[in-house]
Design a protein around this motif. Sequence first.
Motif, PDB file in Angstrom:
ATOM      1  N   MET A 134       2.460  73.323  35.378  1.00 11.70           N
ATOM      2  CA  MET A 134       1.588  72.502  34.532  1.00 11.70           C
ATOM      3  C   MET A 134       2.214  71.135  34.296  1.00 11.70           C
ATOM      4  O   MET A 134       3.430  71.003  34.196  1.00 11.70           O
ATOM      5  CB  MET A 134       1.342  73.187  33.170  1.00 11.70           C
ATOM      6  CG  MET A 134       0.473  74.434  33.280  1.00 11.70           C
ATOM      7  SD  MET A 134       0.176  75.165  31.665  1.00 11.70           S
ATOM      8  CE  MET A 134      -0.740  73.857  30.895  1.00 11.70           C
ATOM      9  N   GLY A 135       1.352  70.117  34.188  1.00 16.16           N
ATOM     10  CA  GLY A 135       1.830  68.766  33.957  1.00 16.16           C
ATOM     11  C   GLY A 135       2.494  68.610  32.598  1.00 16.16           C
ATOM     12  O   GLY A 135       2.110  69.260  31.622  1.00 16.16           O
ATOM     13  N   LEU A 136       3.490  67.763  32.542  1.00 10.89           N
ATOM     14  CA  LEU A 136       4.221  67.424  31.322  1.00 10.89           C
ATOM     15  C   LEU A 136       5.099  68.554  30.796  1.00 10.89           C
ATOM     16  O   LEU A 136       5.754  68.385  29.766  1.00 10.89           O
ATOM     17  CB  LEU A 136       3.258  66.973  30.201  1.00 10.89           C
ATOM     18  CG  LEU A 136       2.347  65.774  30.507  1.00 10.89           C
ATOM     19  CD1 LEU A 136       1.448  65.490  29.308  1.00 10.89           C
ATOM     20  CD2 LEU A 136       3.166  64.545  30.859  1.00 10.89           C
ATOM     21  N   ILE A 137       5.122  69.704  31.506  1.00  9.57           N
ATOM     22  CA  ILE A 137       5.925  70.822  31.008  1.00  9.57           C
ATOM     23  C   ILE A 137       7.411  70.469  31.074  1.00  9.57           C
ATOM     24  O   ILE A 137       8.178  70.715  30.125  1.00  9.57           O
ATOM     25  CB  ILE A 137       5.635  72.105  31.803  1.00  9.57           C
ATOM     26  CG1 ILE A 137       4.223  72.604  31.471  1.00  9.57           C
ATOM     27  CG2 ILE A 137       6.660  73.191  31.475  1.00  9.57           C
ATOM     28  CD1 ILE A 137       4.063  73.083  30.058  1.00  9.57           C
ATOM     29  N   ASN A 138       7.844  69.896  32.234  1.00  8.27           N
ATOM     30  CA  ASN A 138       9.258  69.568  32.409  1.00  8.27           C
ATOM     31  C   ASN A 138       9.569  68.109  32.089  1.00  8.27           C
ATOM     32  O   ASN A 138      10.703  67.672  32.284  1.00  8.27           O
ATOM     33  CB  ASN A 138       9.685  69.879  33.857  1.00  8.27           C
ATOM     34  CG  ASN A 138       9.550  71.372  34.171  1.00  8.27           C
ATOM     35  OD1 ASN A 138       9.927  72.198  33.344  1.00  8.27           O
ATOM     36  ND2 ASN A 138       9.021  71.691  35.349  1.00  8.27           N
ATOM     37  N   ASN A 139       8.560  67.366  31.649  1.00 14.49           N
ATOM     38  CA  ASN A 139       8.757  65.957  31.324  1.00 14.49           C
ATOM     39  C   ASN A 139       9.359  65.854  29.922  1.00 14.49           C
ATOM     40  O   ASN A 139       8.829  66.418  28.969  1.00 14.49           O
ATOM     41  CB  ASN A 139       7.426  65.212  31.374  1.00 14.49           C
ATOM     42  CG  ASN A 139       7.603  63.707  31.331  1.00 14.49           C
ATOM     43  OD1 ASN A 139       8.454  63.192  30.609  1.00 14.49           O
ATOM     44  ND2 ASN A 139       6.783  63.007  32.106  1.00 14.49           N
ATOM     45  N   PRO A 140      10.479  65.113  29.784  1.00  8.97           N
ATOM     46  CA  PRO A 140      11.082  65.002  28.441  1.00  8.97           C
ATOM     47  C   PRO A 140      10.178  64.305  27.429  1.00  8.97           C
ATOM     48  O   PRO A 140      10.343  64.484  26.226  1.00  8.97           O
ATOM     49  CB  PRO A 140      12.361  64.207  28.692  1.00  8.97           C
ATOM     50  CG  PRO A 140      12.144  63.496  29.980  1.00  8.97           C
ATOM     51  CD  PRO A 140      11.261  64.371  30.794  1.00  8.97           C
ATOM     52  N   TRP A 141       9.228  63.525  27.953  1.00 14.67           N
ATOM     53  CA  TRP A 141       8.293  62.849  27.050  1.00 14.67           C
ATOM     54  C   TRP A 141       6.974  63.622  26.895  1.00 14.67           C
ATOM     55  O   TRP A 141       6.036  63.143  26.265  1.00 14.67           O
ATOM     56  CB  TRP A 141       7.979  61.432  27.585  1.00 14.67           C
ATOM     57  CG  TRP A 141       9.181  60.541  27.577  1.00 14.67           C
ATOM     58  CD1 TRP A 141      10.003  60.247  28.634  1.00 14.67           C
ATOM     59  CD2 TRP A 141       9.698  59.840  26.445  1.00 14.67           C
ATOM     60  NE1 TRP A 141      11.001  59.418  28.264  1.00 14.67           N
ATOM     61  CE2 TRP A 141      10.846  59.123  26.900  1.00 14.67           C
ATOM     62  CE3 TRP A 141       9.344  59.725  25.114  1.00 14.67           C
ATOM     63  CZ2 TRP A 141      11.608  58.328  26.059  1.00 14.67           C
ATOM     64  CZ3 TRP A 141      10.099  58.926  24.290  1.00 14.67           C
ATOM     65  CH2 TRP A 141      11.214  58.253  24.740  1.00 14.67           C
ATOM     66  N   GLY A 142       6.877  64.799  27.430  1.00 15.85           N
ATOM     67  CA  GLY A 142       5.626  65.567  27.391  1.00 15.85           C
ATOM     68  C   GLY A 142       5.183  65.921  25.977  1.00 15.85           C
ATOM     69  O   GLY A 142       4.012  65.737  25.603  1.00 15.85           O
ATOM     70  N   TYR A 143       6.128  66.432  25.209  1.00 13.41           N
ATOM     71  CA  TYR A 143       5.769  66.861  23.835  1.00 13.41           C
ATOM     72  C   TYR A 143       5.318  65.683  22.978  1.00 13.41           C
ATOM     73  O   TYR A 143       4.276  65.754  22.315  1.00 13.41           O
ATOM     74  CB  TYR A 143       6.961  67.585  23.223  1.00 13.41           C
ATOM     75  CG  TYR A 143       6.686  68.170  21.861  1.00 13.41           C
ATOM     76  CD1 TYR A 143       5.673  69.107  21.666  1.00 13.41           C
ATOM     77  CD2 TYR A 143       7.453  67.785  20.764  1.00 13.41           C
ATOM     78  CE1 TYR A 143       5.425  69.628  20.425  1.00 13.41           C
ATOM     79  CE2 TYR A 143       7.214  68.304  19.502  1.00 13.41           C
ATOM     80  CZ  TYR A 143       6.198  69.236  19.338  1.00 13.41           C
ATOM     81  OH  TYR A 143       5.966  69.771  18.105  1.00 13.41           O
ATOM     82  N   PRO A 144       6.062  64.536  22.970  1.00 10.70           N
ATOM     83  CA  PRO A 144       5.572  63.381  22.192  1.00 10.70           C
ATOM     84  C   PRO A 144       4.219  62.873  22.674  1.00 10.70           C
ATOM     85  O   PRO A 144       3.393  62.437  21.868  1.00 10.70           O
ATOM     86  CB  PRO A 144       6.663  62.334  22.394  1.00 10.70           C
ATOM     87  CG  PRO A 144       7.896  63.120  22.696  1.00 10.70           C
ATOM     88  CD  PRO A 144       7.420  64.287  23.499  1.00 10.70           C
ATOM     89  N   ILE A 145       4.007  62.940  24.027  1.00  5.46           N
ATOM     90  CA  ILE A 145       2.723  62.467  24.559  1.00  5.46           C
ATOM     91  C   ILE A 145       1.571  63.326  24.020  1.00  5.46           C
ATOM     92  O   ILE A 145       0.506  62.822  23.629  1.00  5.46           O
ATOM     93  CB  ILE A 145       2.752  62.475  26.102  1.00  5.46           C
ATOM     94  CG1 ILE A 145       3.704  61.396  26.609  1.00  5.46           C
ATOM     95  CG2 ILE A 145       1.350  62.264  26.657  1.00  5.46           C
ATOM     96  CD1 ILE A 145       3.920  61.420  28.114  1.00  5.46           C
ATOM     97  N   VAL A 146       1.771  64.628  24.001  1.00 10.23           N
ATOM     98  CA  VAL A 146       0.717  65.520  23.478  1.00 10.23           C
ATOM     99  C   VAL A 146       0.471  65.249  21.987  1.00 10.23           C
ATOM    100  O   VAL A 146      -0.665  65.247  21.516  1.00 10.23           O
ATOM    101  CB  VAL A 146       1.108  66.994  23.714  1.00 10.23           C
ATOM    102  CG1 VAL A 146       0.124  67.924  23.017  1.00 10.23           C
ATOM    103  CG2 VAL A 146       1.140  67.297  25.201  1.00 10.23           C
TER     104      VAL A 146
END
Length: 307
Positions: free
Chosen positions: A261-273
């Motif tokens: 899934m997208g943004l799962i391993n991205n360090p900025w994924g949680y802030p983006i959501v």
Amino acid sequence: MGKFWHIENGHLAPGSHDGAVEVEMSCDISSVSELAPEHRSVLAQLKHAAIPFAERVASGVVGVIVAPAGAWRFGFVLSAHRLLLVDGHEVCIAALNRAVDNKVSVSGSAGALCAVLRELLRDHPTELSLVHEDFELFEDQILEGNVSIDRGKMMDDTRKLLGLDTFYQGMSDLVEEILEEELSFVTSAERTHLRALERQLSRLSVRLESVQDYSLQVHSLYQESIDIRQNNVMQWLTVVATIAMPLTFITGWYGMNFPHMGLINNPWGYPIVIVLCLVVIIGEIIFFWRNGWLSFGGVRHKRNKRQ
């Protein structure tokens, strides 16, 4: 032992007098002598009667007067030279004493009964005005947005109006019965007083109808205020549910835990959501505000569109 009044020089006077038209007041039927069976059969309904009524008998008229809600009641036997009042509440004594003090013009037994009835109706205009003032107060409280009004007082006043309606109808029928031409002992002067009493009852009935109409309007206004309050609550729930719906979709989507899934391993994924959720909430609030969905019965802030 009964109490007596008599007619002297065209006015009521306390005590008994030989040869004069007498008014006798007794607390109980059983203590009254010389009552015909037809009189007793009518007066026997005194404890159970719900409205005023009168019945014609050979010697005159027998009837029962019942106050609204049965607050007091008394029976009467009207004949040419005698008015008998059977009253266990002493309402008639007070009315007769007021008639004596005010030197009310009375020429016969029918006139004495008319004087008693008019004294009993003396405070009714004030009573109707007080009920009207109660409903004015209820209306002001409702228009101010106060739905926690004294509902018990409102219902008491409504029941009082219904009781007065029945009382005035019964009293009007009773007066009409006494005014019948077959009662030869009712003089022309007494008929004039009885017709004045009939007009007084008619005026009270008109006033009562006006207050009843006003009370219905206040009841409708009160129910409308409750409906508006309930609609406001439902509107709040709808807005909250609508705001939460896309957030629930986002959290449900990212709660599936698929490995790619997208943004799962991205360090900025949680802030983006988080930012995405805030943008959705702010966007929905702005949309609701511009369309007037957040007014909740108040001033709408919907933007005027150019034609």
